[in-house]
Scaffold this active site. Structure first.
Site, short mmCIF file in Angstrom:
data_model
loop_
_atom_site.label_atom_id
_atom_site.label_comp_id
_atom_site.label_asym_id
_atom_site.label_seq_id
_atom_site.Cartn_x
_atom_site.Cartn_y
_atom_site.Cartn_z
CG HIS A 1 -1.79 -1.15 1.35
ND1 HIS A 1 -2.03 -1.76 2.56
CD2 HIS A 1 -2.50 -1.85 0.43
CE1 HIS A 1 -2.86 -2.79 2.37
NE2 HIS A 1 -3.14 -2.86 1.08
CE1 TYR B 1 1.33 0.04 8.40
CE2 TYR B 1 0.40 -1.21 10.22
CZ TYR B 1 0.81 -1.12 8.91
OH TYR B 1 0.68 -2.21 8.09
CE LYS C 1 1.99 3.16 4.84
NZ LYS C 1 1.52 1.92 4.25
CG ASP D 1 -4.10 -5.87 -0.03
OD1 ASP D 1 -4.28 -4.73 -0.50
OD2 ASP D 1 -3.83 -6.07 1.18
#
Length: 180
Positions: free
Chosen positions: A62, A132, A72, A168
């Protein structure tokens, strides 16, 4: 904090410098000054948690399109993952290269994924949780992904994929996508 750049430009494995005693250890997992000193985005807009029930679960790969590119910092707080950063920055010397890092609740490593790179992981144990730190707010209109098994990347996953979302699994071939 100890920052080690990976083969993907701008992606770092971050180790906690531990101070140990009879109780265990203590260390910093976040310091904006340290991130800034390494030229990394130090703004945190959002903190997310990912809970994964089964070994072999795959999430990703992603990223978000401009103007909502996000960096991230990912850490595994329970269990273990095989974590991937994939460079999708056309102007990068490491364009289309990827690196994998094993993050576990025991090694306390984190991975910094820079803006313009895709991120995904596969769980190596049941009951795996991730934390995250995100530099940008989630924008559904800018959310994108690339397929985990796209031949354009040649990513080698350690386990058979046991669980993956339909979204996905269905990303088109990268070579047919228009990426901004």
């Amino acid at each position: 904090m100890i920052f080690a750049e990976t083969k993907v430009r701008g992606a770092y494995v971050i180790e906690i410098e531990r101070r140990t005693d009879t109780r265990g250890f203590f260390g910093r997992a976040w310091c904006a000054k340290d991130f800034e000193a390494h030229g990394l985005t130090a703004r945190i807009a959002q903190v997310n948690v990912s809970g994964n029930l089964r070994k072999g679960t795959l999430r990703g790969l992603h990223y978000q399109l401009a103007p909502h590119h996000e960096a991230k910092v990912v850490g595994c707080i329970q269990g273990a993952i095989y974590d991937i950063v994939l460079d999708l920055r056309r102007d990068s010397p490491t364009y289309l290269q990827w690196v994998a890092v094993e993050l576990t609740s025991g090694n306390h490593r984190m991975l910094y994924i820079p803006e313009g790179c895709a991120h995904g992981f596969q769980t190596l144990t049941d009951d795996t949780d991730l934390l995250y730190l995100m530099t940008e707010f989630y924008s559904p209109a800018h959310a994108q992904g690339v397929r985990y098994n796209d031949p354009a990347f040649g990513i080698e996953w350690p386990l058979t994929v046991e669980c993956i979302s339909d979204a996905d699994r269905a990303w088109p071939d990268y070579r047919t996508m228009s990426i901004s």
